[in-house]
Design a protein around this motif. Structure first.
Motif, PDB file in Angstrom:
ATOM      1  N   LEU A 138      27.472  -7.859  33.105  1.00 52.49           N
ATOM      2  CA  LEU A 138      28.743  -7.461  33.731  1.00 52.49           C
ATOM      3  C   LEU A 138      29.109  -8.414  34.874  1.00 52.49           C
ATOM      4  O   LEU A 138      30.264  -8.821  35.011  1.00 52.49           O
ATOM      5  N   LEU A 143      32.427 -10.701  35.041  1.00 55.57           N
ATOM      6  CA  LEU A 143      33.426 -10.577  36.115  1.00 55.57           C
ATOM      7  C   LEU A 143      33.636 -11.911  36.842  1.00 55.57           C
ATOM      8  O   LEU A 143      34.769 -12.255  37.193  1.00 55.57           O
ATOM      9  N   VAL A 154      35.824 -13.902  34.653  1.00 50.67           N
ATOM     10  CA  VAL A 154      37.215 -13.432  34.763  1.00 50.67           C
ATOM     11  C   VAL A 154      37.847 -13.983  36.034  1.00 50.67           C
ATOM     12  O   VAL A 154      39.006 -14.430  36.032  1.00 50.67           O
ATOM     13  N   ALA A 155      37.072 -13.975  37.126  1.00 49.16           N
ATOM     14  CA  ALA A 155      37.594 -14.492  38.398  1.00 49.16           C
ATOM     15  C   ALA A 155      37.958 -15.969  38.268  1.00 49.16           C
ATOM     16  O   ALA A 155      39.012 -16.408  38.733  1.00 49.16           O
ATOM     17  N   CYS A 161      38.566 -10.018  44.082  1.00 48.70           N
ATOM     18  CA  CYS A 161      37.844  -8.751  43.869  1.00 48.70           C
ATOM     19  C   CYS A 161      36.847  -8.877  42.707  1.00 48.70           C
ATOM     20  O   CYS A 161      35.704  -8.409  42.782  1.00 48.70           O
ATOM     21  N   CYS A 162      37.307  -9.500  41.600  1.00 49.21           N
ATOM     22  CA  CYS A 162      36.407  -9.679  40.438  1.00 49.21           C
ATOM     23  C   CYS A 162      35.170 -10.486  40.849  1.00 49.21           C
ATOM     24  O   CYS A 162      34.041 -10.159  40.475  1.00 49.21           O
ATOM     25  N   VAL A 180      32.802  -8.263  43.100  1.00 50.35           N
ATOM     26  CA  VAL A 180      32.030  -7.271  42.326  1.00 50.35           C
ATOM     27  C   VAL A 180      31.036  -7.973  41.403  1.00 50.35           C
ATOM     28  O   VAL A 180      29.876  -7.550  41.257  1.00 50.35           O
ATOM     29  N   GLY A 181      31.483  -9.058  40.752  1.00 48.35           N
ATOM     30  CA  GLY A 181      30.598  -9.804  39.849  1.00 48.35           C
ATOM     31  C   GLY A 181      29.381 -10.345  40.576  1.00 48.35           C
ATOM     32  O   GLY A 181      28.255 -10.263  40.077  1.00 48.35           O
TER      33      GLY A 181
END
Lengths: 429, 59
Positions: free
Chosen positions: A87, A91, A94-95, B42-43, B46-47
Protein backbone atom coordinates in the motif's frame (compact mmCIF):
# COMPACT_ATOMS: atom_id res chain seq x y z
CA UNK A 1 10.92 -18.01 1.50
CA UNK A 2 12.74 -17.49 -1.71
CA UNK A 3 16.25 -17.94 -2.95
CA UNK A 4 18.19 -15.05 -4.32
CA UNK A 5 21.75 -14.83 -5.44
CA UNK A 6 23.51 -11.57 -4.84
CA UNK A 7 25.40 -10.59 -1.77
CA UNK A 8 23.86 -10.41 1.64
CA UNK A 9 20.33 -9.15 2.24
CA UNK A 10 21.64 -6.04 4.07
CA UNK A 11 23.41 -4.48 1.06
CA UNK A 12 21.78 -2.91 -1.99
CA UNK A 13 23.18 -4.84 -4.96
CA UNK A 14 21.83 -5.53 -8.42
CA UNK A 15 20.72 -9.15 -8.65
CA UNK A 16 21.72 -10.14 -12.18
CA UNK A 17 20.82 -13.80 -11.82
CA UNK A 18 17.24 -13.12 -10.74
CA UNK A 19 16.82 -9.99 -12.88
CA UNK A 20 15.29 -9.60 -16.32
CA UNK A 21 17.39 -6.69 -17.61
CA UNK A 22 20.04 -5.32 -15.27
CA UNK A 23 18.78 -6.83 -12.01
CA UNK A 24 17.87 -3.42 -10.48
CA UNK A 25 14.28 -4.36 -9.55
CA UNK A 26 15.35 -7.79 -8.24
CA UNK A 27 18.12 -6.17 -6.18
CA UNK A 28 15.80 -3.55 -4.66
CA UNK A 29 13.17 -6.21 -3.88
CA UNK A 30 15.80 -8.39 -2.28
CA UNK A 31 17.26 -5.59 -0.18
CA UNK A 32 13.90 -4.45 1.19
CA UNK A 33 12.25 -7.89 1.36
CA UNK A 34 9.35 -7.06 -0.94
CA UNK A 35 7.87 -8.97 -3.87
CA UNK A 36 9.95 -8.34 -7.01
CA UNK A 37 6.74 -8.12 -9.10
CA UNK A 38 5.71 -5.07 -7.10
CA UNK A 39 9.00 -3.28 -7.79
CA UNK A 40 8.88 -4.16 -11.50
CA UNK A 41 5.32 -2.83 -11.77
CA UNK A 42 6.34 0.40 -10.04
CA UNK A 43 9.10 0.89 -12.66
CA UNK A 44 6.71 0.08 -15.55
CA UNK A 45 3.97 2.47 -14.39
CA UNK A 46 6.50 5.23 -13.68
CA UNK A 47 7.92 4.65 -17.17
CA UNK A 48 4.48 5.16 -18.70
CA UNK A 49 4.12 8.51 -16.91
CA UNK A 50 6.61 10.75 -18.63
CA UNK A 51 9.41 8.20 -18.69
CA UNK A 52 10.40 8.61 -15.01
CA UNK A 53 10.65 4.84 -14.63
CA UNK A 54 13.20 4.60 -17.45
CA UNK A 55 15.31 7.32 -15.85
CA UNK A 56 15.10 5.72 -12.39
CA UNK A 57 16.03 2.29 -13.78
CA UNK A 58 18.95 3.70 -15.76
CA UNK A 59 20.22 5.54 -12.68
CA UNK A 60 19.91 2.38 -10.61
CA UNK A 61 21.78 0.36 -13.23
CA UNK A 62 24.51 2.99 -13.28
CA UNK A 63 24.87 3.60 -9.55
CA UNK A 64 24.04 0.30 -7.85
CA UNK A 65 26.91 -2.19 -8.00
CA UNK A 66 26.24 -5.72 -9.23
CA UNK A 67 26.13 -8.45 -6.58
CA UNK A 68 28.20 -11.62 -6.54
CA UNK A 69 26.64 -14.98 -7.35
CA UNK A 70 26.88 -16.39 -3.83
CA UNK A 71 23.52 -17.98 -3.06
CA UNK A 72 21.68 -16.83 0.06
CA UNK A 73 18.17 -17.24 1.36
CA UNK A 74 15.96 -14.18 1.76
CA UNK A 75 12.65 -14.18 3.55
CA UNK A 76 10.00 -12.05 1.83
CA UNK A 77 7.64 -10.05 4.05
CA UNK A 78 4.24 -11.62 4.44
CA UNK A 79 1.00 -10.83 6.24
CA UNK A 80 0.39 -7.31 7.55
CA UNK A 81 3.93 -6.11 6.76
CA UNK A 82 3.51 -7.10 3.09
CA UNK A 83 0.15 -5.30 2.88
CA UNK A 84 1.63 -2.13 4.40
CA UNK A 85 4.67 -2.19 2.11
CA UNK A 86 2.46 -2.76 -0.97
CA UNK A 87 0.00 0.00 0.00
CA UNK A 88 2.83 2.40 0.88
CA UNK A 89 4.63 1.77 -2.42
CA UNK A 90 1.35 2.19 -4.33
CA UNK A 91 0.54 5.50 -2.61
CA UNK A 92 4.05 6.85 -3.20
CA UNK A 93 3.69 5.88 -6.86
CA UNK A 94 0.32 7.68 -7.03
CA UNK A 95 1.97 10.75 -5.49
CA UNK A 96 4.72 10.66 -8.15
CA UNK A 97 2.15 10.25 -10.94
CA UNK A 98 0.01 13.14 -9.63
CA UNK A 99 3.09 15.36 -9.38
CA UNK A 100 4.18 14.51 -12.93
CA UNK A 101 0.63 15.22 -14.12
CA UNK A 102 0.65 18.56 -12.35
CA UNK A 103 4.00 19.44 -13.92
CA UNK A 104 2.69 18.55 -17.39
CA UNK A 105 5.03 15.55 -17.85
CA UNK A 106 2.06 13.41 -18.73
CA UNK A 107 1.07 11.02 -21.47
CA UNK A 108 -2.72 10.68 -21.14
CA UNK A 109 -5.31 10.08 -18.42
CA UNK A 110 -6.87 7.43 -20.63
CA UNK A 111 -3.63 5.42 -20.63
CA UNK A 112 -1.77 6.01 -17.35
CA UNK A 113 -4.57 5.52 -14.78
CA UNK A 114 -5.98 2.34 -16.41
CA UNK A 115 -2.41 1.06 -16.71
CA UNK A 116 -1.82 1.76 -13.02
CA UNK A 117 -5.03 -0.04 -11.98
CA UNK A 118 -4.33 -2.99 -14.30
CA UNK A 119 -0.80 -3.22 -12.90
CA UNK A 120 -2.04 -3.22 -9.30
CA UNK A 121 -4.83 -5.75 -9.98
CA UNK A 122 -2.54 -7.90 -12.14
CA UNK A 123 0.08 -7.94 -9.37
CA UNK A 124 -2.49 -9.22 -6.86
CA UNK A 125 -3.82 -11.93 -9.20
CA UNK A 126 -0.31 -12.90 -10.31
CA UNK A 127 0.94 -13.11 -6.72
CA UNK A 128 -2.00 -15.32 -5.78
CA UNK A 129 -1.51 -17.62 -8.77
CA UNK A 130 2.17 -18.09 -7.83
CA UNK A 131 1.14 -19.52 -4.44
CA UNK A 132 2.38 -18.81 -0.91
CA UNK A 133 5.96 -19.35 0.17
CA UNK A 134 6.33 -22.69 1.95
CA UNK A 135 7.47 -21.14 5.24
CA UNK A 136 4.39 -18.90 5.29
CA UNK A 137 2.17 -21.94 5.09
CA UNK A 138 4.14 -23.60 7.87
CA UNK A 139 3.92 -20.50 10.09
CA UNK A 140 0.18 -20.20 9.50
CA UNK A 141 -0.30 -23.86 10.35
CA UNK A 142 1.76 -23.48 13.51
CA UNK A 143 -0.12 -20.33 14.49
CA UNK A 144 -3.50 -21.95 14.03
CA UNK A 145 -2.34 -25.01 15.93
CA UNK A 146 -1.42 -22.78 18.84
CA UNK A 147 -4.70 -20.91 18.57
CA UNK A 148 -6.88 -24.02 18.93
CA UNK A 149 -5.50 -25.78 21.98
CA UNK A 150 -8.42 -28.04 22.61
CA UNK A 151 -8.76 -29.41 19.15
CA UNK A 152 -8.26 -33.04 18.36
CA UNK A 153 -4.64 -33.95 17.70
CA UNK A 154 -5.02 -36.53 15.03
CA UNK A 155 -2.28 -38.39 13.22
CA UNK A 156 0.35 -37.91 15.90
CA UNK A 157 2.30 -40.88 17.08
CA UNK A 158 2.63 -41.36 20.81
CA UNK A 159 5.99 -39.61 20.90
CA UNK A 160 5.00 -36.90 18.47
CA UNK A 161 2.26 -34.33 19.02
CA UNK A 162 1.05 -32.75 15.78
CA UNK A 163 -1.72 -30.36 14.79
CA UNK A 164 -4.67 -32.40 13.67
CA UNK A 165 -7.22 -31.99 10.89
CA UNK A 166 -9.16 -29.34 12.83
CA UNK A 167 -6.12 -27.05 13.05
CA UNK A 168 -5.21 -27.73 9.44
CA UNK A 169 -8.79 -26.92 8.41
CA UNK A 170 -8.57 -23.58 10.27
CA UNK A 171 -5.28 -22.74 8.53
CA UNK A 172 -6.65 -23.83 5.15
CA UNK A 173 -9.80 -21.74 5.71
CA UNK A 174 -7.72 -18.68 6.57
CA UNK A 175 -5.54 -19.12 3.51
CA UNK A 176 -8.60 -19.63 1.31
CA UNK A 177 -10.16 -16.41 2.65
CA UNK A 178 -6.95 -14.47 1.95
CA UNK A 179 -6.74 -16.01 -1.55
CA UNK A 180 -10.37 -15.14 -2.35
CA UNK A 181 -10.09 -11.56 -1.06
CA UNK A 182 -6.77 -11.01 -2.86
CA UNK A 183 -8.09 -12.37 -6.15
CA UNK A 184 -11.37 -10.45 -5.71
CA UNK A 185 -9.59 -7.14 -5.15
CA UNK A 186 -7.32 -7.86 -8.13
CA UNK A 187 -10.30 -8.54 -10.43
CA UNK A 188 -12.10 -5.42 -9.14
CA UNK A 189 -9.03 -3.27 -9.90
CA UNK A 190 -8.76 -4.67 -13.45
CA UNK A 191 -12.50 -4.05 -14.04
CA UNK A 192 -12.10 -0.51 -12.65
CA UNK A 193 -9.23 0.00 -15.11
CA UNK A 194 -11.54 -0.99 -17.97
CA UNK A 195 -14.28 1.38 -16.75
CA UNK A 196 -11.79 4.26 -16.38
CA UNK A 197 -10.45 3.61 -19.88
CA UNK A 198 -13.96 3.48 -21.41
CA UNK A 199 -14.96 6.64 -19.52
CA UNK A 200 -11.83 8.49 -20.63
CA UNK A 201 -12.30 7.49 -24.28
CA UNK A 202 -16.07 8.24 -24.27
CA UNK A 203 -17.02 4.64 -25.05
CA UNK A 204 -18.72 3.95 -21.71
CA UNK A 205 -22.27 4.53 -23.04
CA UNK A 206 -21.99 1.85 -25.73
CA UNK A 207 -20.27 -0.53 -23.31
CA UNK A 208 -23.05 0.01 -20.77
CA UNK A 209 -25.69 -1.16 -23.29
CA UNK A 210 -23.70 -4.30 -24.05
CA UNK A 211 -23.17 -4.94 -20.33
CA UNK A 212 -26.88 -4.57 -19.56
CA UNK A 213 -27.76 -7.07 -22.31
CA UNK A 214 -25.17 -9.47 -20.91
CA UNK A 215 -26.49 -9.13 -17.35
CA UNK A 216 -30.07 -9.75 -18.56
CA UNK A 217 -28.95 -12.92 -20.36
CA UNK A 218 -27.07 -14.16 -17.27
CA UNK A 219 -30.10 -13.53 -15.02
CA UNK A 220 -32.43 -15.44 -17.39
CA UNK A 221 -30.03 -18.38 -17.60
CA UNK A 222 -29.53 -18.37 -13.82
CA UNK A 223 -33.29 -18.54 -13.19
CA UNK A 224 -33.63 -21.46 -15.62
CA UNK A 225 -30.69 -23.47 -14.34
CA UNK A 226 -30.80 -22.48 -10.65
CA UNK A 227 -32.33 -25.78 -9.34
CA UNK A 228 -29.65 -27.88 -11.05
CA UNK A 229 -26.85 -25.57 -9.89
CA UNK A 230 -28.11 -25.62 -6.28
CA UNK A 231 -28.40 -29.43 -6.35
CA UNK A 232 -24.91 -29.77 -7.77
CA UNK A 233 -23.42 -27.44 -5.16
CA UNK A 234 -25.22 -29.26 -2.33
CA UNK A 235 -24.03 -32.63 -3.54
CA UNK A 236 -20.45 -31.35 -3.83
CA UNK A 237 -20.60 -29.97 -0.27
CA UNK A 238 -21.97 -33.24 1.11
CA UNK A 239 -19.33 -35.22 -0.76
CA UNK A 240 -16.59 -33.00 0.65
CA UNK A 241 -17.94 -33.29 4.20
CA UNK A 242 -18.10 -37.07 3.87
CA UNK A 243 -14.53 -37.19 2.59
CA UNK A 244 -13.32 -35.11 5.56
CA UNK A 245 -15.23 -37.36 8.01
CA UNK A 246 -13.75 -40.45 6.40
CA UNK A 247 -10.21 -39.01 6.69
CA UNK A 248 -10.83 -38.11 10.33
CA UNK A 249 -11.96 -41.67 11.04
CA UNK A 250 -8.91 -43.13 9.26
CA UNK A 251 -6.53 -40.91 11.22
CA UNK A 252 -8.18 -41.64 14.54
CA UNK A 253 -8.04 -45.36 13.78
CA UNK A 254 -4.36 -45.11 12.79
CA UNK A 255 -3.51 -43.30 16.02
CA UNK A 256 -5.42 -45.78 18.21
CA UNK A 257 -3.76 -48.66 16.37
CA UNK A 258 -0.28 -47.22 16.88
CA UNK A 259 -0.74 -46.50 20.56
CA UNK A 260 -3.58 -48.06 22.55
CA UNK A 261 -4.04 -51.32 20.61
CA UNK A 262 -0.32 -52.05 20.66
CA UNK A 263 -0.07 -51.37 24.37
CA UNK A 264 -3.02 -53.69 25.00
CA UNK A 265 -1.30 -56.42 22.96
CA UNK A 266 1.87 -55.91 25.03
CA UNK A 267 -0.16 -56.11 28.24
CA UNK A 268 -1.60 -59.45 27.13
CA UNK A 269 1.84 -60.80 26.27
CA UNK A 270 3.35 -59.71 29.61
CA UNK A 271 0.40 -60.59 31.81
CA UNK A 272 2.72 -62.41 34.21
CA UNK A 273 4.88 -59.34 34.91
CA UNK A 274 2.65 -56.95 36.88
CA UNK A 275 5.32 -54.26 37.41
CA UNK A 276 6.03 -53.97 33.68
CA UNK A 277 2.34 -54.04 32.82
CA UNK A 278 1.68 -51.21 35.27
CA UNK A 279 4.54 -49.15 33.77
CA UNK A 280 3.18 -49.73 30.26
CA UNK A 281 -0.29 -48.67 31.32
CA UNK A 282 1.00 -45.52 33.02
CA UNK A 283 3.04 -44.49 29.97
CA UNK A 284 0.10 -45.10 27.66
CA UNK A 285 -2.19 -43.13 29.93
CA UNK A 286 0.21 -40.15 29.91
CA UNK A 287 0.51 -40.26 26.13
CA UNK A 288 -3.24 -40.55 25.62
CA UNK A 289 -3.98 -37.69 28.00
CA UNK A 290 -1.40 -35.48 26.25
CA UNK A 291 -2.88 -36.37 22.85
CA UNK A 292 -6.47 -35.67 23.96
CA UNK A 293 -5.59 -32.31 25.50
CA UNK A 294 -3.42 -31.24 22.57
CA UNK A 295 -0.26 -30.94 24.67
CA UNK A 296 3.11 -32.09 23.29
CA UNK A 297 3.79 -35.69 24.22
CA UNK A 298 6.57 -36.34 26.78
CA UNK A 299 10.02 -36.62 25.21
CA UNK A 300 8.99 -35.05 21.93
CA UNK A 301 11.67 -33.70 19.58
CA UNK A 302 11.18 -30.77 17.21
CA UNK A 303 13.57 -32.19 14.58
CA UNK A 304 13.37 -35.18 12.29
CA UNK A 305 16.55 -36.96 13.43
CA UNK A 306 15.71 -36.54 17.12
CA UNK A 307 12.13 -37.74 16.66
CA UNK A 308 13.27 -40.85 14.76
CA UNK A 309 15.83 -41.66 17.45
CA UNK A 310 13.22 -41.24 20.21
CA UNK A 311 10.82 -43.51 18.31
CA UNK A 312 13.58 -46.11 17.81
CA UNK A 313 14.54 -46.02 21.50
CA UNK A 314 10.92 -46.49 22.49
CA UNK A 315 10.44 -49.48 20.17
CA UNK A 316 13.72 -50.97 21.38
CA UNK A 317 12.65 -50.61 25.00
CA UNK A 318 9.18 -52.04 24.45
CA UNK A 319 10.12 -55.04 22.33
CA UNK A 320 13.70 -55.76 23.42
CA UNK A 321 14.99 -55.74 19.83
CA UNK A 322 18.02 -53.58 18.83
CA UNK A 323 17.10 -50.72 16.49
CA UNK A 324 19.99 -49.00 14.69
CA UNK A 325 19.25 -45.49 13.36
CA UNK A 326 21.35 -43.60 10.81
CA UNK A 327 20.13 -40.16 9.76
CA UNK A 328 21.77 -38.10 6.99
CA UNK A 329 20.59 -34.48 6.99
CA UNK A 330 18.04 -33.04 9.37
CA UNK A 331 15.14 -30.64 9.35
CA UNK A 332 12.46 -29.17 11.55
CA UNK A 333 9.33 -31.24 11.99
CA UNK A 334 6.21 -29.92 10.34
CA UNK A 335 2.88 -31.74 10.19
CA UNK A 336 3.84 -33.77 7.11
CA UNK A 337 7.19 -34.86 8.53
CA UNK A 338 5.52 -35.80 11.80
CA UNK A 339 3.47 -38.21 9.69
CA UNK A 340 6.75 -39.62 8.30
CA UNK A 341 7.99 -40.22 11.86
CA UNK A 342 4.70 -41.83 12.87
CA UNK A 343 4.76 -44.13 9.82
CA UNK A 344 8.44 -45.02 10.42
CA UNK A 345 7.66 -45.77 14.06
CA UNK A 346 4.91 -48.17 13.01
CA UNK A 347 7.31 -49.84 10.55
CA UNK A 348 9.89 -50.23 13.34
CA UNK A 349 7.24 -51.71 15.64
CA UNK A 350 6.21 -54.22 12.96
CA UNK A 351 9.84 -55.15 12.31
CA UNK A 352 10.45 -55.63 16.05
CA UNK A 353 7.30 -57.72 16.51
CA UNK A 354 7.45 -59.90 13.42
CA UNK A 355 11.16 -59.81 12.50
CA UNK A 356 12.00 -62.90 14.55
CA UNK A 357 14.24 -60.96 16.93
CA UNK A 358 16.61 -59.77 14.16
CA UNK A 359 18.05 -56.24 14.54
CA UNK A 360 16.09 -53.45 12.87
CA UNK A 361 17.98 -50.99 10.64
CA UNK A 362 16.59 -47.50 10.06
CA UNK A 363 18.18 -45.24 7.45
CA UNK A 364 16.78 -41.73 6.93
CA UNK A 365 17.90 -39.08 4.49
CA UNK A 366 16.51 -35.56 4.41
CA UNK A 367 17.34 -32.97 1.79
CA UNK A 368 15.58 -29.70 0.88
CA UNK A 369 12.96 -31.23 -1.35
CA UNK A 370 12.77 -34.87 -0.29
CA UNK A 371 12.77 -37.01 2.84
CA UNK A 372 13.25 -40.77 2.66
CA UNK A 373 13.19 -43.34 5.45
CA UNK A 374 14.03 -47.04 5.07
CA UNK A 375 13.19 -49.56 7.80
CA UNK A 376 14.69 -53.03 7.28
CA UNK A 377 14.73 -56.32 9.15
CA UNK A 378 16.22 -59.70 8.31
CA UNK A 379 13.30 -61.65 9.70
CA UNK A 380 11.18 -64.36 8.07
CA UNK A 381 9.37 -61.90 5.78
CA UNK A 382 5.81 -62.32 4.59
CA UNK A 383 3.62 -62.26 1.52
CA UNK A 384 2.39 -58.66 1.21
CA UNK A 385 -0.77 -59.81 -0.56
CA UNK A 386 -1.81 -61.98 2.36
CA UNK A 387 -2.43 -59.26 4.98
CA UNK A 388 -5.94 -59.72 6.43
CA UNK A 389 -8.29 -56.78 5.77
CA UNK A 390 -8.78 -56.08 9.51
CA UNK A 391 -5.05 -55.53 10.08
CA UNK A 392 -4.41 -51.79 9.97
CA UNK A 393 -0.67 -51.59 10.67
CA UNK A 394 0.67 -51.54 7.12
CA UNK A 395 -2.49 -50.48 5.29
CA UNK A 396 -3.56 -47.49 7.40
CA UNK A 397 -0.73 -46.51 9.74
CA UNK A 398 1.98 -46.62 7.06
CA UNK A 399 0.65 -46.61 3.48
CA UNK A 400 -2.65 -44.81 4.14
CA UNK A 401 -1.07 -42.22 6.43
CA UNK A 402 1.63 -41.30 3.91
CA UNK A 403 -0.95 -41.10 1.12
CA UNK A 404 -3.09 -38.71 3.18
CA UNK A 405 -0.10 -36.40 3.62
CA UNK A 406 0.92 -36.42 -0.03
CA UNK A 407 3.76 -38.94 0.30
CA UNK A 408 4.07 -42.64 -0.43
CA UNK A 409 5.17 -45.82 1.29
CA UNK A 410 6.18 -49.15 -0.20
CA UNK A 411 6.56 -52.47 1.60
CA UNK A 412 8.89 -55.00 -0.03
CA UNK A 413 8.92 -58.46 1.49
CA UNK A 414 8.85 -62.13 0.60
CA UNK A 415 8.88 -65.24 2.81
CA UNK A 416 12.45 -65.89 3.98
CA UNK A 417 14.02 -62.65 2.72
CA UNK A 418 13.22 -60.04 5.38
CA UNK A 419 11.16 -56.88 4.98
CA UNK A 420 11.92 -53.37 3.83
CA UNK A 421 9.59 -50.39 4.23
CA UNK A 422 10.40 -47.32 2.16
CA UNK A 423 8.72 -44.02 3.16
CA UNK A 424 9.07 -41.04 0.83
CA UNK A 425 7.85 -37.48 1.22
CA UNK A 426 8.48 -34.87 -1.46
CA UNK A 427 8.28 -31.13 -0.80
CA UNK A 428 4.88 -29.63 -1.63
CA UNK A 429 4.86 -27.65 -4.89
CA UNK B 1 23.00 6.49 25.48
CA UNK B 2 19.82 7.09 23.49
CA UNK B 3 17.22 4.43 22.78
CA UNK B 4 16.87 3.44 19.11
CA UNK B 5 14.13 5.67 17.65
CA UNK B 6 10.97 4.12 16.27
CA UNK B 7 11.39 4.73 12.54
CA UNK B 8 7.62 4.74 11.87
CA UNK B 9 7.06 7.49 14.44
CA UNK B 10 9.96 9.53 13.02
CA UNK B 11 8.64 9.26 9.45
CA UNK B 12 5.09 10.07 10.58
CA UNK B 13 6.33 13.11 12.50
CA UNK B 14 8.35 14.41 9.53
CA UNK B 15 5.36 13.92 7.19
CA UNK B 16 2.97 15.76 9.51
CA UNK B 17 5.47 18.63 9.94
CA UNK B 18 5.85 18.86 6.12
CA UNK B 19 2.07 18.92 5.64
CA UNK B 20 1.76 21.56 8.35
CA UNK B 21 4.38 23.71 6.59
CA UNK B 22 2.45 23.38 3.34
CA UNK B 23 -0.76 24.52 5.04
CA UNK B 24 1.13 27.39 6.74
CA UNK B 25 2.52 28.56 3.41
CA UNK B 26 -0.98 28.39 1.96
CA UNK B 27 -2.37 30.36 4.90
CA UNK B 28 0.24 33.12 4.55
CA UNK B 29 -0.41 33.33 0.81
CA UNK B 30 3.16 32.31 -0.10
CA UNK B 31 1.95 29.19 -1.90
CA UNK B 32 -1.30 28.34 -3.65
CA UNK B 33 -2.42 25.01 -2.22
CA UNK B 34 -4.64 23.50 -4.92
CA UNK B 35 -5.91 19.91 -5.17
CA UNK B 36 -3.14 19.15 -7.66
CA UNK B 37 -0.56 19.92 -4.97
CA UNK B 38 -2.32 18.73 -1.83
CA UNK B 39 -3.37 15.31 -3.21
CA UNK B 40 0.15 14.07 -4.07
CA UNK B 41 1.47 15.48 -0.79
CA UNK B 42 -1.13 13.58 1.24
CA UNK B 43 -0.58 10.38 -0.79
CA UNK B 44 3.18 10.68 -0.30
CA UNK B 45 2.78 11.24 3.45
CA UNK B 46 0.47 8.27 4.00
CA UNK B 47 2.55 6.09 1.65
CA UNK B 48 5.79 6.93 3.47
CA UNK B 49 4.25 6.15 6.88
CA UNK B 50 2.85 2.81 5.65
CA UNK B 51 6.13 1.89 3.98
CA UNK B 52 8.12 2.72 7.12
CA UNK B 53 5.71 0.71 9.25
CA UNK B 54 5.83 -2.30 6.91
CA UNK B 55 9.62 -2.21 6.63
CA UNK B 56 9.94 -1.96 10.40
CA UNK B 57 8.03 -5.17 11.06
CA UNK B 58 10.03 -8.38 11.51
CA UNK B 59 10.06 -10.72 8.50
Amino acid sequence: MTTASAGSAGELRRDRDAGWIGGVAAGVARRFGVDVTLVRLAFVVAAAAGGAGFAAYALGWLLIPAGDSRPSRVRIRTGRAAVEVALGTGLLLVAVLLTLRELGLWFSDAIVWPLFLIAAGGALIWRQSMGEPADTVGRERSASAAAVPGAVRAEAGPSVAAPGRAELAVAEGRRAAVAISRTGIGIALVIAAGVVFLQATGALGAARDVLLALIAAVVVLAVIFAPWIVRLLRSLTEERAERIRSQERAELAAHLHDSVLQTLAMVQRRAGEPTEVAALARRQERELRAWLSGRPAPGQSARLAGALEIAAAEVEERHGVPVEVVVVGDRELDTRHEAVVAAAREAMTNAAKFGGGSPVDVYAESADSRTQVFVRDRGPGFDTGSIPPDRRGVRESIVGRMKRYGGRARVTSAPGSGTEVEIVLEEEQ
Amino acid sequence: MFAKPDITSVVAGVCIVALGLLLLLDGTGTADLRFGVLAPACCAAVGAILLASGMGRPR
